[in-house]
Design an enzyme around this catalytic site. Structure first.
Site, mmCIF file in Angstrom:
data_model
loop_
_atom_site.group_PDB
_atom_site.id
_atom_site.type_symbol
_atom_site.label_atom_id
_atom_site.label_comp_id
_atom_site.label_asym_id
_atom_site.label_seq_id
_atom_site.Cartn_x
_atom_site.Cartn_y
_atom_site.Cartn_z
ATOM 1 N N GLN A 120 70.597 40.454 40.478
ATOM 2 C CA GLN A 120 69.831 39.406 39.805
ATOM 3 C C GLN A 120 70.146 39.291 38.317
ATOM 4 O O GLN A 120 69.875 38.264 37.713
ATOM 5 C CB GLN A 120 68.337 39.659 40.000
ATOM 6 N N HIS A 222 68.921 47.680 46.003
ATOM 7 C CA HIS A 222 68.057 46.493 45.899
ATOM 8 C C HIS A 222 68.786 45.307 46.548
ATOM 9 O O HIS A 222 69.182 44.358 45.869
ATOM 10 C CB HIS A 222 67.701 46.234 44.430
ATOM 11 N N GLU A 268 61.914 47.492 48.887
ATOM 12 C CA GLU A 268 61.273 46.495 49.756
ATOM 13 C C GLU A 268 62.016 46.257 51.070
ATOM 14 O O GLU A 268 62.484 45.146 51.344
ATOM 15 C CB GLU A 268 61.112 45.176 49.002
ATOM 16 N N TYR A 399 52.211 42.113 44.143
ATOM 17 C CA TYR A 399 52.095 40.912 43.321
ATOM 18 C C TYR A 399 50.773 40.191 43.514
ATOM 19 O O TYR A 399 50.203 39.667 42.575
ATOM 20 C CB TYR A 399 53.227 39.926 43.656
ATOM 21 N N GLU A 479 56.470 46.793 40.779
ATOM 22 C CA GLU A 479 56.767 45.414 40.384
ATOM 23 C C GLU A 479 55.458 44.655 40.414
ATOM 24 O O GLU A 479 54.682 44.798 41.366
ATOM 25 C CB GLU A 479 57.732 44.705 41.357
ATOM 26 N N TRP A 529 57.656 42.880 36.458
ATOM 27 C CA TRP A 529 58.784 42.098 36.949
ATOM 28 C C TRP A 529 58.671 40.721 36.329
ATOM 29 O O TRP A 529 57.770 39.991 36.672
ATOM 30 C CB TRP A 529 58.788 41.989 38.479
ATOM 31 N N TRP A 537 66.853 35.174 43.753
ATOM 32 C CA TRP A 537 67.385 35.170 45.122
ATOM 33 C C TRP A 537 67.548 33.747 45.648
ATOM 34 O O TRP A 537 68.162 32.924 44.984
ATOM 35 C CB TRP A 537 66.504 36.043 46.042
ATOM 36 N N PHE A 545 60.442 34.653 36.385
ATOM 37 C CA PHE A 545 59.485 35.757 36.351
ATOM 38 C C PHE A 545 59.567 36.553 35.051
ATOM 39 O O PHE A 545 58.892 37.553 34.896
ATOM 40 C CB PHE A 545 59.748 36.712 37.521
HETATM 41 C C1 GBH Z 1 60.265 41.148 44.619
HETATM 42 O O1 GBH Z 1 59.852 40.909 45.929
HETATM 43 C C2 GBH Z 1 61.724 41.525 44.576
HETATM 44 O O2 GBH Z 1 61.878 42.930 44.613
HETATM 45 C C3 GBH Z 1 62.421 40.979 43.364
HETATM 46 O O3 GBH Z 1 63.784 41.167 43.509
HETATM 47 C C4 GBH Z 1 62.026 39.534 43.177
HETATM 48 O O4 GBH Z 1 62.731 38.907 42.141
HETATM 49 C C5 GBH Z 1 60.551 39.506 42.883
HETATM 50 O O5 GBH Z 1 59.864 40.030 43.954
HETATM 51 C C6 GBH Z 1 59.959 38.126 42.650
HETATM 52 O O6 GBH Z 1 59.975 37.379 43.823
HETATM 53 O O7 GBH Z 1 58.826 32.729 50.756
HETATM 54 O O8 GBH Z 1 56.890 33.016 52.171
HETATM 55 O O9 GBH Z 1 59.053 33.799 52.911
HETATM 56 C C7 GBH Z 1 58.487 40.528 46.053
HETATM 57 C C8 GBH Z 1 58.082 40.355 47.484
HETATM 58 C C9 GBH Z 1 59.000 39.276 49.368
HETATM 59 C C10 GBH Z 1 57.561 38.095 47.964
HETATM 60 C C11 GBH Z 1 59.530 37.984 49.954
HETATM 61 C C12 GBH Z 1 58.063 36.806 48.547
HETATM 62 C C13 GBH Z 1 58.975 35.724 50.466
HETATM 63 C C14 GBH Z 1 57.792 35.069 51.089
HETATM 64 N N1 GBH Z 1 58.577 39.102 48.003
HETATM 65 N N2 GBH Z 1 58.488 36.996 49.902
HETATM 66 S S1 GBH Z 1 58.181 33.551 51.800
#
Ligand code: GBH
Length: 576
Positions: A120, A222, A268, A399, A479, A529, A537, A545
């Site tokens: 990232q 990661h 994760e 989060y 995070e 974070w 991603w 963020f």
């Molecule tokens: C983190 O994941 C990551 O570790 C980090 O790399 C990333 O930049 C950061 O969060 C911010 O997103 O769109 O409904 O399918 C956090 C957990 C897992 C939350 C995937 C969002 C997708 C949900 N994330 N999830 S959905």
């Protein structure tokens, strides 16, 4: 002439080999024919450059492409923003309200830091011998996998600007920096030959942290799996990954155990195991049914993590080594027993998937096990003992929170129907409260529909984690953060830099931790974070963020108001 001679030599060689077989073996050995297209495999050598060209193609670079020495941080950039909170009746000069609750405090050794991850932020994807990872393919070759079709080729150019990045967070007064290693820098093909230049790069990142009195915290994985391992055996779907990850961990721990105390093996797994099935046509095919793939991945992740943990402890038993998991507090939507069961399913399929094996008994939680035991081998007693106890702290990326409820059709109708859209988890979530009228809290950016500020639920969540998994070394929020809504649409620096939703998120979240601490929950650290805006991603760079803004054209960094808010809570509440 030369050709004839060669032919003769080959013929002579072949003959001499065949002479070593006796007649009956020769007759029993079938001639080399085979059938079925899957029986034909290639076996040829590709250089790293060929590999890049074939699977990824050209990549972008940035004009700053050697390591940059940090320039001094201008003191004007360290003046905090105008205060967000005022006393009710400001008298004369306005002063920020610091209504300190004297019964709250962070312990002296509480670490507060910022986090980022290799793909990232680093950029420089082909520099100094880095091999491609699956994310180079996903971003370059799979149309709209990253919805903006952006890549991590340049990202924040952290590979060359890390000294400045570390100097900047030190200037703010932040104590820790958490980053991840790019596996395919260290081992360009994922296993085998080690790339010394990559080791020297991370040597210097770590040394720079130490020089600035920043605690380095390192994650081994990661999500940026070396492409070669995906192509060879399906990446995390192949049991070979366990040994390859272990060998990688040996290199890493042997190199840096004396300098880095805080380690995270794998980030994760719920998320990246959930990326399986990967897009068809870009990687090696698999015959594992799509809905089983995440759990096959998870199984290998647990074994790989456990090995890495034991490797680390054999190098230095005092290291802190953990998983990084993710999830959120699960609030029962109604008091029906169906919703209560749904909540338990949600714990078992999210936090419990990796936390039960590592903290409780080396095995999957019951409701998850009901499903996975239909196709995964059971862990042997030896494996359970090997997995159990392999996390020193509960390192959780927490989060937000959700309301949880049973599927409309009921739980049983889902668990008995593998084509149900919620199968196999069979619980439903909502962020909506009170007749679907109110959200659980202020929304983040529309690009992150999964994320609302739900900091009111943090104390309950921390209690739940401590009571359920009883981590010996306490809990760290590794995070947390929020995407400031519509931040991408702001074009002038002055409006970008004041990020009120993110600022209040950090303010309220940290106060929620203070409440939990005062009630006896052992929270040991937090990592915001993110250190700065980066490649979010599949959402690209538009979802932000960062507690710092990065101008992606010039690669200049700027502190946002939330950076000061984050540090300020510690200035007020950290025990002196
Ligand atoms: C983190 O994941 C990551 O570790 C980090 O790399 C990333 O930049 C950061 O969060 C911010 O997103 O769109 O409904 O399918 C956090 C957990 C897992 C939350 C995937 C969002 C997708 C949900 N994330 N999830 S959905």
């Amino acid at each position: 002439m030369a050709v004839t001679l060669l032919t003769l030599l080959l013929f002579a060689g072949a003959r001499s080999v065949s002479c070593q077989y006796n007649a009956s073996t020769a007759i029993a050995t079938p001639s080399k024919t085979t059938s079925g297209s899957s029986a034909f495999v290639t076996n040829f050598e590709l250089s790293l450059d060929d590999y890049w060209d074939l699977f990824v193609g050209p990549v972008s670079t940035f004009s700053i492409n050697t390591t940059v020495e940090p320039t001094p941080i201008p003191s004007s950039s360290l003046i905090p923003p105008p205060p967000l909170y005022y006393p009710s009746f400001p008298i004369g000069q306005q002063v920020p309200l610091q209504a300190k609750n004297e019964s709250w405090s962070f312990p002296k050794d509480f670490w507060y830091g910022v986090a980022g991850a290799a793909y990232q932020i680093e950029g420089a994807v082909k520099a100094e011998g880095r091999g491609p990872s699956i994310w180079d393919v996903l971003s370059h070759r799979v149309p709209s996998y990253v919805i903006t079709n952006e890549t991590g080729d340049v990202a924040d150019n952290n590979y060359y600007q890390y000294k400045e990045d570390i100097a900047r967070i030190a200037a703010l007064g932040i104590k820790a920096y958490s980053f991840s290693l790019s596996w395919s820098r260290i081992l360009p093909f994922g296993s085998g030959q080690v790339n010394e230049e990559a080791l020297r790069h991370y040597d210097d990142v770590i040394d720079t942290c130490l020089q600035y009195n920043i605690i380095p915290q390192v994650t081994l994985y990661h999500w940026d799996l070396p492409l070669y391992l995906q192509n060879s055996y399906g990446g995390w779907l192949g049991s070979e990954i366990v040994d390859d990850f272990t060998a990688y961990a040996e290199i890493v721990f042997n190199r840096w155990a004396s300098k880095v105390h805080h380690w995270f093996t794998i980030n994760e797994p719920i998320v990246f195991c959930g990326f399986y099935p990967l897009p068809v046509g870009f990687f090696k095919n698999t015959t594992i049914p799509p809905k089983q793939q995440p759990y096959v991945c998870g199984h290998n992740v647990l074994l790989a993590h456990a090995n890495a943990y034991h490797v680390a402890k054999s190098v230095n038993s005092s290291l802190s080594v953990s998983f990084k998991t993710n999830g959120g507090y699960k609030i029962q939507r109604t008091n029906s027993s169906a919703d209560a069961q749904a909540v338990q399913r949600a714990w078992d399929f999210q936090e419990g998937w990796f936390a039960n094996p590592t903290f409780i008994n080396g095995d999957y939680p019951p409701l998850l096990k009901d499903y996975v035991s239909t196709f995964l081998p059971n862990f042997t007693e030896e494996q359970k003992a090997h997995i159990n106890g392999t996390a020193d702290i509960f390192a959780h990326d927490a989060y937000t929170s959700d309301f949880i409820m049973a599927p409309d059709s009921g739980i049983d109708a889902c668990t008995s129907n593998s084509s149900h859209s919620l199968y196999p988890q069979c619980y439903n979530t909502t962020k909506l409260y009170a007749n679907n009228y109110w959200a659980i809290g202020p929304a983040g950016d529309p690009g992150t529909p999964w994320l609302n500020k739900a900091t009111d639920w943090v104390p309950a969540f921390l209690h739940y984690m401590q009571d359920t998994w009883k981590p010996k070394g306490g809990i760290a929020i590794t995070e947390f953060g929020i995407s400031e809504p519509y931040e991408e649409l702001r074009k002038d620096l002055a409006s970008i830099l004041i990020d009120p939703i993110r600022s209040s998120y950090y303010h309220d979240y940290l106060q929620a931790i203070l409440i939990a601490l005062s009630e006896g929950v052992n929270v040991v650290g937090t990592l915001a974070w993110s250190i700065y805006d980066n490649l979010e991603w599949t959402s690209g760079y538009g979802v932000k963020f960062g507690i710092q803004y990065v101008n992606l054209t010039t690669q200049e960094r700027y502190f946002k108001a939330s950076a000061f808010e984050y540090v300020n809570v510690f200035n007020v509440y950290l025990e002196k």
